[in-house]
Design a protein around this motif. Structure first.
Motif, PDB file in Angstrom:
ATOM      1  N   LEU A  73      46.324  31.591  33.602  1.00 40.34           N
ATOM      2  CA  LEU A  73      46.538  32.093  35.418  1.00 40.34           C
ATOM      3  C   LEU A  73      48.037  31.378  36.074  1.00 40.34           C
ATOM      4  N   VAL A  74      48.661  32.178  36.121  1.00 35.66           N
ATOM      5  CA  VAL A  74      49.885  31.252  36.567  1.00 35.66           C
ATOM      6  C   VAL A  74      49.726  31.338  38.278  1.00 35.66           C
ATOM      7  N   GLU A  75      49.632  30.627  38.831  1.00 32.23           N
ATOM      8  CA  GLU A  75      50.244  31.520  40.305  1.00 32.23           C
ATOM      9  C   GLU A  75      51.574  30.260  41.465  1.00 32.23           C
ATOM     10  N   SER A  76      52.010  31.367  41.815  1.00 32.04           N
ATOM     11  CA  SER A  76      53.766  30.819  42.193  1.00 32.04           C
ATOM     12  C   SER A  76      53.773  31.555  43.783  1.00 32.04           C
ATOM     13  N   GLY A  77      54.951  31.398  44.402  1.00 30.56           N
ATOM     14  CA  GLY A  77      55.512  32.657  45.431  1.00 30.56           C
ATOM     15  C   GLY A  77      54.919  31.277  46.776  1.00 30.56           C
ATOM     16  N   GLY A  78      54.055  30.003  47.146  1.00 21.67           N
ATOM     17  CA  GLY A  78      53.729  29.165  47.982  1.00 21.67           C
ATOM     18  C   GLY A  78      55.327  28.669  48.308  1.00 21.67           C
ATOM     19  N   GLY A  79      54.740  27.745  49.216  1.00 18.90           N
ATOM     20  CA  GLY A  79      56.125  27.067  50.273  1.00 18.90           C
ATOM     21  C   GLY A  79      55.461  27.099  51.676  1.00 18.90           C
ATOM     22  N   LEU A  80      56.792  26.665  52.274  1.00 19.02           N
ATOM     23  CA  LEU A  80      55.766  26.097  54.000  1.00 19.02           C
ATOM     24  C   LEU A  80      57.108  27.164  54.725  1.00 19.02           C
ATOM     25  N   VAL A  81      55.828  28.056  55.440  1.00 17.92           N
ATOM     26  CA  VAL A  81      56.216  28.461  56.524  1.00 17.92           C
ATOM     27  C   VAL A  81      55.453  28.680  58.367  1.00 17.92           C
TER      28      VAL A  81
ATOM     29  N   ALA B 245      53.762  29.332  61.968  1.00 16.32           N
ATOM     30  CA  ALA B 245      52.574  30.517  62.273  1.00 16.32           C
ATOM     31  C   ALA B 245      53.507  32.098  62.960  1.00 16.32           C
ATOM     32  N   GLY B 246      53.077  32.997  62.340  1.00 17.42           N
ATOM     33  CA  GLY B 246      53.276  34.173  62.783  1.00 17.42           C
ATOM     34  C   GLY B 246      54.126  34.880  61.350  1.00 17.42           C
ATOM     35  N   GLY B 247      54.564  34.092  60.622  1.00 16.87           N
ATOM     36  CA  GLY B 247      55.677  34.145  59.160  1.00 16.87           C
ATOM     37  C   GLY B 247      54.740  34.929  57.880  1.00 16.87           C
ATOM     38  N   SER B 248      55.528  35.217  57.285  1.00 15.72           N
ATOM     39  CA  SER B 248      54.322  36.105  55.785  1.00 15.72           C
ATOM     40  C   SER B 248      55.203  35.660  54.728  1.00 15.72           C
ATOM     41  N   LEU B 249      53.781  35.716  53.816  1.00 13.73           N
ATOM     42  CA  LEU B 249      54.441  34.672  52.306  1.00 13.73           C
ATOM     43  C   LEU B 249      53.737  35.879  51.495  1.00 13.73           C
ATOM     44  N   ARG B 250      53.598  36.360  50.062  1.00 13.54           N
ATOM     45  CA  ARG B 250      53.488  36.588  48.612  1.00 13.54           C
ATOM     46  C   ARG B 250      53.098  35.826  47.450  1.00 13.54           C
ATOM     47  N   LEU B 251      51.766  35.783  47.556  1.00 16.87           N
ATOM     48  CA  LEU B 251      51.722  35.406  46.380  1.00 16.87           C
ATOM     49  C   LEU B 251      51.496  35.706  45.270  1.00 16.87           C
ATOM     50  N   SER B 252      51.232  35.106  43.852  1.00 18.27           N
ATOM     51  CA  SER B 252      51.340  36.055  42.888  1.00 18.27           C
ATOM     52  C   SER B 252      50.851  35.100  41.668  1.00 18.27           C
ATOM     53  N   CYS B 253      49.998  35.946  40.560  1.00 18.14           N
ATOM     54  CA  CYS B 253      48.987  35.792  39.683  1.00 18.14           C
ATOM     55  C   CYS B 253      49.541  35.608  38.543  1.00 18.14           C
ATOM     56  N   ALA B 254      50.240  35.430  37.697  1.00 17.30           N
ATOM     57  CA  ALA B 254      50.200  36.331  36.067  1.00 17.30           C
ATOM     58  C   ALA B 254      49.073  35.547  35.281  1.00 17.30           C
ATOM     59  N   ALA B 255      48.592  36.374  35.023  1.00 15.61           N
ATOM     60  CA  ALA B 255      47.166  36.329  33.783  1.00 15.61           C
ATOM     61  C   ALA B 255      47.863  37.295  32.648  1.00 15.61           C
ATOM     62  N   SER B 256      47.407  36.454  31.297  1.00 15.70           N
ATOM     63  CA  SER B 256      47.584  36.311  30.369  1.00 15.70           C
ATOM     64  C   SER B 256      47.260  37.426  29.044  1.00 15.70           C
ATOM     65  N   GLY B 257      46.471  38.182  28.429  1.00 18.00           N
ATOM     66  CA  GLY B 257      45.264  38.538  27.619  1.00 18.00           C
ATOM     67  C   GLY B 257      45.746  39.979  27.495  1.00 18.00           C
ATOM     68  N   ARG B 258      45.370  41.017  26.773  1.00 14.27           N
ATOM     69  CA  ARG B 258      45.848  42.967  26.910  1.00 14.27           C
ATOM     70  C   ARG B 258      44.760  43.387  27.179  1.00 14.27           C
ATOM     71  N   THR B 259      43.738  42.446  28.216  1.00 15.69           N
ATOM     72  CA  THR B 259      42.332  43.314  28.784  1.00 15.69           C
ATOM     73  C   THR B 259      42.784  42.750  30.498  1.00 15.69           C
ATOM     74  N   PHE B 260      43.314  42.660  30.856  1.00 19.23           N
ATOM     75  CA  PHE B 260      43.918  42.193  31.954  1.00 19.23           C
ATOM     76  C   PHE B 260      42.775  43.397  33.046  1.00 19.23           C
ATOM     77  N   GLY B 261      43.421  44.335  32.980  1.00 18.30           N
ATOM     78  CA  GLY B 261      43.002  45.612  33.809  1.00 18.30           C
ATOM     79  C   GLY B 261      41.422  46.134  33.936  1.00 18.30           C
ATOM     80  N   SER B 262      41.300  45.081  32.648  1.00 14.74           N
ATOM     81  CA  SER B 262      39.417  44.747  32.940  1.00 14.74           C
ATOM     82  C   SER B 262      38.395  44.584  33.674  1.00 14.74           C
ATOM     83  N   TYR B 263      39.215  43.406  34.397  1.00 11.94           N
ATOM     84  CA  TYR B 263      38.690  42.459  34.721  1.00 11.94           C
ATOM     85  C   TYR B 263      39.044  42.421  36.815  1.00 11.94           C
ATOM     86  N   GLY B 264      38.245  42.287  37.861  1.00 16.45           N
ATOM     87  CA  GLY B 264      38.281  42.078  39.019  1.00 16.45           C
ATOM     88  C   GLY B 264      39.020  40.416  38.714  1.00 16.45           C
ATOM     89  N   MET B 265      39.678  40.730  39.954  1.00 12.18           N
ATOM     90  CA  MET B 265      40.768  39.421  40.617  1.00 12.18           C
ATOM     91  C   MET B 265      40.143  39.123  41.668  1.00 12.18           C
TER      92      MET B 265
END
Length: 116
Positions: free
Chosen positions: A4-12, A14-34
């Motif tokens: 699992l590799v996260e990205s998207g963090g930073g300095l913002v 108060a009141g602002g927005s950020l979107r974090l992403s988490c990219a996962a390896s594996g063919r059965t990604f859709g089988s598991y909760g995150m």
């Protein structure tokens, strides 16, 4: 093994927005909760949000309800955390996690800092 590799963090501000992403390896990604968790120094890691394998079911910790939205794109093996109306108390390292075969897998974390 799952990576699992996260990205998207930073300095913002108060009141602002950020979107974090988490990219996962594996063919059965859709089988598991995150899930997304966060941790500040000296405190235990805490739950933030979770999404089912299909993406149809979500849950949130009380402090982030109405401000954060978790979603996933199984075609891209990626889970997202959209964070709006950020507060200084949201400052933490954010981690994504999944459990496969009763084994928890964590990403390396991404720092989110919200200035007042």
């Amino acid at each position: 093994q799952v990576q699992l590799v996260e990205s998207g963090g930073g300095l913002v501000q108060a009141g602002g927005s950020l979107r974090l992403s988490c990219a996962a390896s594996g063919r059965t990604f859709g089988s598991y909760g995150m899930g997304w968790f966060r941790q500040v120094p000296g405190k235990e890691r805490e739950f933030v949000a979770a999404v089912s394998g299909s993406g149809r079911t979500t849950s949130y910790a009380e402090p982030v309800k109405g401000r954060f939205t978790i979603s996933r794109d199984n075609a891209k093996n990626t889970v997202y955390l959209q964070m709006n109306s950020l507060k200084p108390e949201d400052t933490a390292v954010y981690y994504c996690r999944t459990v496969v075969g009763n084994i928890p897998y964590w990403g390396q974390g991404t720092q989110v800092t919200v200035s007042s």
